[in-house]
Design a protein around this motif. Structure first.
Motif, PDB file in Angstrom:
ATOM      1  N   ARG A 251       0.860  -1.165   0.072  1.00 31.42           N
ATOM      2  CA  ARG A 251      -0.140  -0.092   0.033  1.00 31.42           C
ATOM      3  C   ARG A 251       0.821   1.187  -0.165  1.00 31.42           C
ATOM      4  N   SER A 252       2.036   1.077  -0.002  1.00 32.65           N
ATOM      5  CA  SER A 252       2.996   2.523   0.274  1.00 32.65           C
ATOM      6  C   SER A 252       3.084   3.050  -1.105  1.00 32.65           C
ATOM      7  N   GLY A 253       3.035   2.495  -2.250  1.00 35.59           N
ATOM      8  CA  GLY A 253       2.859   3.315  -3.426  1.00 35.59           C
ATOM      9  C   GLY A 253       4.631   3.236  -3.957  1.00 35.59           C
ATOM     10  N   LEU A 254       5.372   2.440  -3.378  1.00 33.80           N
ATOM     11  CA  LEU A 254       6.786   2.653  -3.471  1.00 33.80           C
ATOM     12  C   LEU A 254       7.435   1.186  -4.477  1.00 33.80           C
ATOM     13  N   ARG A 255       6.556   0.116  -4.365  1.00 33.50           N
ATOM     14  CA  ARG A 255       7.309  -1.017  -4.889  1.00 33.50           C
ATOM     15  C   ARG A 255       7.851  -1.036  -6.129  1.00 33.50           C
ATOM     16  N   HIS A 256       7.602   0.237  -6.924  1.00 26.26           N
ATOM     17  CA  HIS A 256       8.297   0.114  -8.206  1.00 26.26           C
ATOM     18  C   HIS A 256       9.583   0.641  -8.441  1.00 26.26           C
ATOM     19  N   LEU A 257       9.975   1.198  -7.220  1.00 24.72           N
ATOM     20  CA  LEU A 257      11.389   1.958  -7.119  1.00 24.72           C
ATOM     21  C   LEU A 257      12.273   0.791  -6.874  1.00 24.72           C
ATOM     22  N   ALA A 258      12.882   0.282  -8.270  1.00 24.22           N
ATOM     23  CA  ALA A 258      13.557  -0.872  -8.167  1.00 24.22           C
ATOM     24  C   ALA A 258      14.892  -0.694  -7.583  1.00 24.22           C
ATOM     25  N   ASP A 259      15.494   0.554  -7.529  1.00 20.78           N
ATOM     26  CA  ASP A 259      16.793   0.810  -7.191  1.00 20.78           C
ATOM     27  C   ASP A 259      16.956   0.707  -5.681  1.00 20.78           C
ATOM     28  N   VAL A 260      15.873   0.811  -4.716  1.00 15.25           N
ATOM     29  CA  VAL A 260      15.708   1.054  -3.350  1.00 15.25           C
ATOM     30  C   VAL A 260      14.923  -0.012  -2.750  1.00 15.25           C
ATOM     31  N   ALA A 261      13.753  -0.404  -3.519  1.00 10.52           N
ATOM     32  CA  ALA A 261      12.630  -1.013  -2.712  1.00 10.52           C
ATOM     33  C   ALA A 261      13.023  -2.461  -2.769  1.00 10.52           C
ATOM     34  N   VAL A 262      12.353  -2.976  -1.519  1.00  4.61           N
ATOM     35  CA  VAL A 262      12.233  -4.538  -1.178  1.00  4.61           C
ATOM     36  C   VAL A 262      10.994  -4.774  -1.171  1.00  4.61           C
ATOM     37  N   ALA A 263      10.327  -5.651  -1.763  1.00  6.72           N
ATOM     38  CA  ALA A 263       9.020  -6.196  -1.823  1.00  6.72           C
ATOM     39  C   ALA A 263       9.105  -7.431  -1.099  1.00  6.72           C
ATOM     40  N   ALA A 264      10.110  -8.197  -1.096  1.00  9.46           N
ATOM     41  CA  ALA A 264      10.003  -9.541  -0.554  1.00  9.46           C
ATOM     42  C   ALA A 264      10.746  -9.660   0.920  1.00  9.46           C
ATOM     43  N   ALA A 265      10.444  -8.970   1.523  1.00  6.61           N
ATOM     44  CA  ALA A 265      11.147  -8.690   2.926  1.00  6.61           C
ATOM     45  C   ALA A 265      10.502  -9.793   3.530  1.00  6.61           C
ATOM     46  N   ASP A 266       9.345 -10.477   3.790  1.00  8.77           N
ATOM     47  CA  ASP A 266       9.090 -11.441   4.541  1.00  8.77           C
ATOM     48  C   ASP A 266       9.711 -12.600   4.021  1.00  8.77           C
ATOM     49  N   HIS A 267       9.620 -12.831   2.728  1.00  5.86           N
ATOM     50  CA  HIS A 267      10.261 -14.192   2.281  1.00  5.86           C
ATOM     51  C   HIS A 267      11.923 -14.032   2.575  1.00  5.86           C
ATOM     52  N   LEU A 268      12.528 -12.908   2.388  1.00  6.99           N
ATOM     53  CA  LEU A 268      13.929 -12.896   2.839  1.00  6.99           C
ATOM     54  C   LEU A 268      14.124 -13.113   4.344  1.00  6.99           C
ATOM     55  N   LEU A 269      13.334 -12.552   5.066  1.00  8.86           N
ATOM     56  CA  LEU A 269      13.430 -12.639   6.698  1.00  8.86           C
ATOM     57  C   LEU A 269      13.126 -13.953   7.107  1.00  8.86           C
ATOM     58  N   ARG A 270      12.541 -14.818   6.473  1.00 11.64           N
ATOM     59  CA  ARG A 270      12.399 -16.346   6.953  1.00 11.64           C
ATOM     60  C   ARG A 270      13.711 -16.768   6.783  1.00 11.64           C
ATOM     61  N   SER A 271      14.641 -16.552   6.289  1.00 14.62           N
ATOM     62  CA  SER A 271      16.108 -16.926   6.376  1.00 14.62           C
ATOM     63  C   SER A 271      16.728 -16.385   7.611  1.00 14.62           C
ATOM     64  N   ALA A 272      17.084 -17.428   8.762  1.00 12.77           N
ATOM     65  CA  ALA A 272      17.628 -16.999   9.627  1.00 12.77           C
ATOM     66  C   ALA A 272      19.065 -16.421   9.513  1.00 12.77           C
ATOM     67  N   THR A 273      19.725 -16.785   8.478  1.00 13.10           N
ATOM     68  CA  THR A 273      20.973 -16.076   8.206  1.00 13.10           C
ATOM     69  C   THR A 273      20.768 -14.837   7.765  1.00 13.10           C
TER      70      THR A 273
END
Length: 561
Positions: A251-273
């Motif tokens: 809902r942020s309206g920022l996911r299209h900012l490819a140089d800085v935006a992270v949309a898959a944070a939930d997926h990435l942070l499931r990795s404990a490492t």
């Protein structure tokens, strides 16, 4: 002095004055639930061609339509009902508007004082009916011609509090005596009342601004952005200057900012490492929080100072971890930070996040592109199937989580969801309001229980000139509960009775009974084809709760970092 000072004409003139003043301030939509006691204001609203008038058979539906108007436009709709329990049905939408800072002008008709507390029909105590969930409550009493000089000021006051910097619902309780049909006299000329600016920027105090600057200077940070995060260019300027990633809610309206935006944070942070290695030194939280529990838990574990900047007068800190909260327009803080702070020495911090984001998106693409039409697949591709400048209204429960976890949101597609109270009520009605306010294609992603919960909003939808394309994911019950401990700790029959709650409703038949074009789909191509035609329409996606849990587990097990 009024030209025709009979009680019914005074009431008609009073209502016409309120409506005229609200139109002068930019109000363009009125939503009415039918009733008798509200006749004077209903007639005043219907008399003005400047207003788009929407009549809903059910008060709850009407209130969420008004919510959707304010949510999409920032300008309050006028919401009207008759007296009695009709007003009580507005309560859920008023609470959501309060918690989400959505402007609404809530007008409840009432019996006059002599008919209260004497057993008169359709009469309840409507004084401060919504408690603290409104920016202002006022009951001016039965209209009196001697007070005509105050009527424009009353309307301007209500608008200013509804649409100002701390926007939200305002409740006017308006008692009317019979007879209810009158003729308005010529309205008093506007004097001394300028047009109130809607949603002016809240400015932070100098001390608070300096504290934020000091906390952020030369630190490795992350920006967590939700609805109300500020203007995209201001947030992007800060992220690019500081070398900070933006964990961007759908809902942020920022996911299209490819140089800085992270949309898959939930997926990435499931990795404990990954979660351990990517600990920030400061967290800047802008606007409303994302839905992800994984992200919330990661933020709760970090020792970094956390700053929340938002424009709502609502304290959002369920984990008790905020170091600083600023009630201000986030754009202001972002501009200040971009102009003042020194970024950390190495750009590798942002590079590590964006590289991981790219890998995660490739993995999700591969896993979801050529598969059966799972619930995650619908969430991933739905927004990409919509026209340019379309809107997507997403139900709470699983749909908003799936959109946050998996959804691709193209630039120009606006995403809305009622996350103030996180309820599943009024989703279809909210979408009707969003479409009515913007006259743009509006899709809805909703589960079967939320669809049934708001099925009264389907009434007359086929006859409305609105492009509303409803996608119902139907797993015959409360799908989100299958992800909770109750699903494995309770006997199957007890779980189904209390949480699974299968309803057995034929969703397509229900939609067709309301005259809506309806189609059941089983593939991405069929979904794309169904969404290619303007609505109103209902697209039915059958699902299975057990299969849906398995599909999520497979995606969560992917490793892309």
């Amino acid at each position: 002095m009024l030209l025709a000072d009979t009680p019914e004409n005074i009431a008609a003139t009073f209502c016409a004055t309120l409506v005229d003043e609200w139109i002068e301030h930019g109000v363009r939509v009125a939503v009415i639930a039918p009733g008798s006691r509200s006749t004077p204001l209903a007639l005043a609203l219907a008399a003005r061609p400047e207003l788009a008038l929407h009549v809903l058979h059910d008060e709850r539906s009407a209130s969420f339509v008004a919510l959707g108007v304010g949510l999409a436009s920032g300008v309050p709709a006028i919401l009207l009902c008759t007296s009695g329990t009709a007003a009580a049905h507005f309560h859920a939408a008023v609470v959501e508007a309060h918690l989400s800072g959505v402007a609404m002008l809530v007008c409840t008709a009432d019996r006059p004082p002599e008919l209260r507390d004497v057993g008169a029909p359709q009469t309840i105590d409507q004084t401060k009916l919504y408690g603290d969930a409104v920016r202002w409550f006022h009951d001016p009493g039965v209209a009196d011609g001697a007070a005509e000089h105050t009527w424009r000021g009353l309307a301007a006051h209500a608008f200013a509090l509804a649409a100002g910097a701390r926007s939200g619902p305002v409740h006017l309780n308006l008692p009317f005596r019979e007879p209810l049909v009158g003729i308005a006299a010529p309205l008093q000329i506007r004097r001394g009342i300028g047009r109130v600016s809607s949603s002016p920027e809240l400015q932070p105090d100098a001390v608070g601004r300096q504290e934020v600057l000091d906390l952020c200077n030369e630190r490795r940070g992350v920006i967590v952005a939700g609805r109300g995060c500020g203007r995209p260019n201001a947030v992007h300027e800060l992220a690019a200057h500081a070398g900070w990633p933006i964990i961007a809610d759908a809902r942020s309206g920022l996911r299209h900012l490819a140089d800085v935006a992270v949309a898959a944070a939930d997926h990435l942070l499931r990795s404990a490492t990954f979660a351990a290695e990517m600990q920030p030194e400061v967290v800047l939280r802008l606007g409303e929080p994302p839905a992800s529990k994984v992200l919330a838990q990661w933020l709760a574990r970090t020792d970094a100072p956390q700053i929340h900047v938002g424009g709502l007068p609502v304290w959002t800190d369920p984990d008790g971890i905020l170091s600083k909260r600023i009630e201000a327009d986030p754009s202001t803080i972002c501009r200040d930070l971009a102009a003042w702070i020194e970024p950390p020495a190495s750009p590798s911090w942002l590079d590590a996040w964006t590289s991981a984001e790219l890998g995660a998106q490739h993995a999700l693409d591969s896993a979801l592109r050529d598969t059966p039409l799972t619930e995650p697949a619908v969430a991933r591709w739905l927004a990409t199937m919509l026209p340019e400048r379309a809107q997507l209204v997403v139900s709470s429960s699983m749909p908003i989580r799936d959109i946050e976890w998996f959804g691709i949101i193209p630039d120009g597609v606006a995403v809305f969801s009622n996350r103030g109270a996180n309820g599943i009520d009024g989703v279809i009605a909210t979408a009707i309001g969003v479409a009515a306010a913007t006259v743009r294609p509006t899709a809805v992603l909703i589960g079967d229980v939320a669809f049934l919960h708001d099925s009264s909003s389907l009434t007359a939808l086929a006859g409305r000139d609105l492009d509303v394309r409803i996608v119902v994911v139907d797993n015959d019950g409360g799908g989100i509960f299958s992800f909770l401990p109750q699903a494995t700790s309770l006997a199957s029959n007890r779980f189904e009775l209390l949480f699974g709650t299968p309803h057995g409703t034929d969703i397509p038949a229900l939609a067709m009974a309301h005259g809506l074009r309806t189609r059941t789909v089983a593939t991405l191509d069929e979904l794309r084809d169904a969404l290619s035609t303007p609505g109103p329409s209902v697209t039915h996606v059958p699902s299975n709760r057990a299969d849906n849990v398995a599909a999520h587990n497979r995606l969560n097990a992917l490793r892309s970092t």
